[in-house]
Design a protein around this motif. Structure first.
Motif, mmCIF file in Angstrom:
data_model
loop_
_atom_site.group_PDB
_atom_site.id
_atom_site.type_symbol
_atom_site.label_atom_id
_atom_site.label_comp_id
_atom_site.label_asym_id
_atom_site.label_seq_id
_atom_site.Cartn_x
_atom_site.Cartn_y
_atom_site.Cartn_z
ATOM 1 N N GLU A 121 0.896 -1.191 -0.024
ATOM 2 C CA GLU A 121 0.019 0.118 -0.240
ATOM 3 C C GLU A 121 0.820 1.278 -0.158
ATOM 4 N N LEU A 122 1.012 2.349 -0.382
ATOM 5 C CA LEU A 122 1.090 3.059 -0.468
ATOM 6 C C LEU A 122 0.727 5.020 -0.026
ATOM 7 N N PRO A 123 1.190 5.257 0.866
ATOM 8 C CA PRO A 123 0.743 6.103 1.946
ATOM 9 C C PRO A 123 0.499 7.825 0.750
ATOM 10 N N ILE A 124 -0.293 7.552 0.893
ATOM 11 C CA ILE A 124 -0.529 9.682 0.558
ATOM 12 C C ILE A 124 -0.291 10.745 2.156
ATOM 13 N N GLY A 125 -1.110 10.541 2.393
ATOM 14 C CA GLY A 125 -1.268 11.652 3.657
ATOM 15 C C GLY A 125 -1.856 12.995 2.714
ATOM 16 N N THR A 126 -1.697 13.741 3.827
ATOM 17 C CA THR A 126 -2.575 14.985 3.207
ATOM 18 C C THR A 126 -1.634 15.693 2.204
ATOM 19 N N VAL A 127 -2.451 16.277 1.207
ATOM 20 C CA VAL A 127 -2.161 17.205 0.075
ATOM 21 C C VAL A 127 -2.449 18.576 0.489
ATOM 22 N N SER A 128 -2.008 19.471 0.107
ATOM 23 C CA SER A 128 -2.132 20.882 0.325
ATOM 24 C C SER A 128 -2.222 21.786 -0.666
ATOM 25 N N GLY A 129 -3.127 23.273 -0.606
ATOM 26 C CA GLY A 129 -3.670 23.901 -1.780
ATOM 27 C C GLY A 129 -3.985 25.357 -1.424
ATOM 28 N N LYS A 130 -4.035 26.462 -1.958
ATOM 29 C CA LYS A 130 -4.693 27.572 -1.295
ATOM 30 C C LYS A 130 -4.969 28.195 -2.143
ATOM 31 N N LEU A 131 -6.472 28.863 -2.038
ATOM 32 C CA LEU A 131 -7.506 29.343 -2.459
ATOM 33 C C LEU A 131 -7.521 30.512 -2.092
ATOM 34 N N THR A 132 -7.653 31.472 -3.012
ATOM 35 C CA THR A 132 -7.954 32.737 -2.705
ATOM 36 C C THR A 132 -9.368 33.375 -2.974
ATOM 37 N N LEU A 133 -10.598 34.299 -1.982
ATOM 38 C CA LEU A 133 -11.745 33.850 -1.993
ATOM 39 C C LEU A 133 -12.135 34.926 -2.396
ATOM 40 N N ALA A 134 -12.944 34.909 -3.864
ATOM 41 C CA ALA A 134 -13.528 36.268 -4.403
ATOM 42 C C ALA A 134 -14.416 36.819 -4.317
ATOM 43 N N ALA A 135 -15.941 35.392 -3.297
ATOM 44 C CA ALA A 135 -16.873 35.877 -3.411
ATOM 45 C C ALA A 135 -17.335 35.707 -2.027
ATOM 46 N N ALA A 136 -18.588 36.566 -1.410
ATOM 47 C CA ALA A 136 -19.335 36.228 -0.291
ATOM 48 C C ALA A 136 -20.547 34.887 -0.405
ATOM 49 N N GLY A 137 -20.434 34.463 0.204
ATOM 50 C CA GLY A 137 -21.018 33.183 0.383
ATOM 51 C C GLY A 137 -20.331 31.647 1.245
ATOM 52 N N ASP A 138 -21.277 30.969 0.481
ATOM 53 C CA ASP A 138 -20.756 29.616 1.066
ATOM 54 C C ASP A 138 -19.992 29.242 0.135
ATOM 55 N N VAL A 139 -18.409 28.203 0.808
ATOM 56 C CA VAL A 139 -18.104 28.175 -0.371
ATOM 57 C C VAL A 139 -17.236 27.042 -0.105
ATOM 58 N N LYS A 140 -17.869 25.766 -0.941
ATOM 59 C CA LYS A 140 -17.747 24.192 -0.588
ATOM 60 C C LYS A 140 -16.582 23.610 -1.667
ATOM 61 N N ILE A 141 -15.837 23.148 -0.827
ATOM 62 C CA ILE A 141 -14.744 21.574 -1.069
ATOM 63 C C ILE A 141 -15.120 20.486 -1.406
ATOM 64 N N ALA A 142 -14.182 19.539 -2.112
ATOM 65 C CA ALA A 142 -14.931 18.423 -2.800
ATOM 66 C C ALA A 142 -13.820 17.586 -3.402
ATOM 67 N N PRO A 143 -13.567 16.605 -2.657
ATOM 68 C CA PRO A 143 -12.204 15.989 -3.252
ATOM 69 C C PRO A 143 -12.509 15.847 -4.758
#
Length: 439
Positions: A121-143
């Motif tokens: 088995e190959l460990p993946i672990g934590t993968v990260s990124g940065k998002l600049t928020l451009a609009a007000a409201g609920d911003v949803k994140i999915a794999p």
């Protein structure tokens, strides 16, 4: 590393070749993390397999327009599908953004270096990124998509995509806050133009810069004709042209006004070169060129052997040393890794033994190796003739490292066998085991 065991027997001796469900893990504080099951379909070389990933996505519970936030996705281990030991790997991918803001977040993890056995088995672990928020409201994140590039003597790329759109595992409540910005288009060819819009800025000019994916190493010459300002209502309007010499790939457009700075992800693609060769001086409507690309995927290093047993010639005791002979069953090695790493095929063996408990030492058997490469294969070298041993491996066949050149192909190996039977040897049928190891 692959091994095959060969039994050796004889009359005095004979040789034988034997759907997402979220579970909140934090409900208060600056960062929230939700966990869900995401069914992925993955591919390595021509093999397609399922990866039922457990994914935890972490993001701030709240932020403001213009903020740049870090989003983490922690993935469970990838199933063991790599046919060779993996020495290092890198993981990249994307997270899907929906709701008040749409698009994707590029994610990546630092290169990992450790030895994972073949089919481990190959460990993946934590993968990260940065998002600049451009609009007000609920911003949803999915794999979303995932790519693992593994080094296993040759490079192997594993691509994974959700079987269906994954449910969001994080939601950021975005307030109006300070200044925000977005760029259009989000992907631009070298030499192409971009426009920037936003709100919440102070009236006056802004500066634009094109930087690397992390927002650093800004190159002054990567943008031309950059201009922009915010009006009395704080509405931002800006534009620029990406220089044809700008490096392609994931980049960041940085908008600065005094002490305030905002970053927006921008992908720069390589410009198609002008016609060359036969079409260089011809009208475009009568002469066209097409770029033809080829992807060559590396395969495994494997071996196989011919079936059946190899019987040494029987001997009859007469008070003197006797000699039994035979030939090793043919072994085939296929090196399809597409790299410059060589290989070796070595053998060790046990003593010959009979049911009555009498033995003939392993060192009484000598071999004379032979090996050849099929047409187009790289260089291969047979091992030296000599006795076999119970612990010290003898080389049957080997291919040297390519010293910068690619090695590989199909190879066959064999050996002539000769067993010296001492005068004082018990009558009976003897058996030994020869183990061949490819590494």
């Amino acid at each position: 590393m692959r091994r095959t065991r060969t039994a050796l027997r004889g009359a005095a001796a004979v040789v034988t070749a034997a759907g997402a469900v979220t579970v909140p893990v934090a409900t208060a504080g600056a960062v929230l993390a939700d966990t869900g099951q995401v069914p992925y379909q993955c591919k390595i070389f021509s093999t397609v397999f399922d990866y039922n990933a457990t994914v935890t996505v972490s993001a701030p519970a709240s932020a403001e327009v213009g903020d740049e936030v870090t989003v983490d996705a922690d993935f469970s281990n990838l199933p063991g599908v790599a046919p060779l030991p993996v020495n290092s790997w890198t993981t990249t991918g994307t997270l899907a953004v929906s709701g008040a803001q749409t698009g994707s977040v590029p994610i990546q993890a630092p290169k990992r270096t450790e030895t994972i056995p073949a089919y481990g088995e190959l460990p993946i672990g934590t993968v990260s990124g940065k998002l600049t928020l451009a609009a007000a409201g609920d911003v949803k994140i999915a794999p979303a998509a995932l790519t693992i590039v593994a080094e296993a003597g040759a490079q192997a790329t594993i691509t994974c995509a959700p079987k269906s759109a994954a449910a969001p595992l994080a939601t950021i409540g975005v307030g109006e806050g300070g200044p925000g910005a977005s760029v259009s288009p989000s992907t631009v060819v070298q030499g192409g133009a971009v426009s920037v819009t936003g709100a919440g800025w102070a009236p006056g000019p802004v500066e634009l810069a094109l930087c690397d994916a992390g927002g650093g190493a800004c190159a002054p010459g990567d943008l031309t004709g950059a201009t922009g300002s915010a009006d009395a209502a704080g509405k931002l309007t800006a534009s620029a042209t990406v220089a044809e010499s700008a490096a392609p790939g994931a980049r960041t457009l940085v908008i600065t006004q005094g002490a305030v700075s905002r970053s927006v992800a921008l992908t720069v693609t390589e410009k198609t070169p002008p016609p060359t060769g036969a079409c260089a001086d011809q009208p475009a409507e009568r002469c066209g060129e097409q770029k033809i690309n080829l992807t060559v995927n590396g395969g495994p290093l494997t071996m196989s052997r011919a079936a059946g047993e190899v019987d040494l010639t029987p001997v009859t005791l007469d008070g003197t040393e006797q000699t039994a002979t035979g030939s090793l069953k043919q072994v085939e090695v296929i090196d399809a890794r597409g790299g410059s790493t060589g290989w070796s095929l070595t053998g060790t063996m046990t003593d010959f033994s009979a049911p009555a408990g009498t033995k003939i030492p392993a060192g009484k058997l000598t071999w004379t190796p032979s090996c050849t490469g099929a047409p187009g294969a790289s260089a291969v070298t047979p091992g030296s003739a000599g006795p076999l041993d119970t612990t010290t491996a003898a080389t049957l066949c080997s291919a040297p490292d390519g010293a910068g050149q690619i090695v590989g192909g199909t190879f066959t190996a064999g050996a002539g066998l000769k067993l010296t039977v001492p005068p004082a040897t018990g009558a009976g049928r003897y058996t030994a085991v020869l183990t061949l190891t490819l590494s």
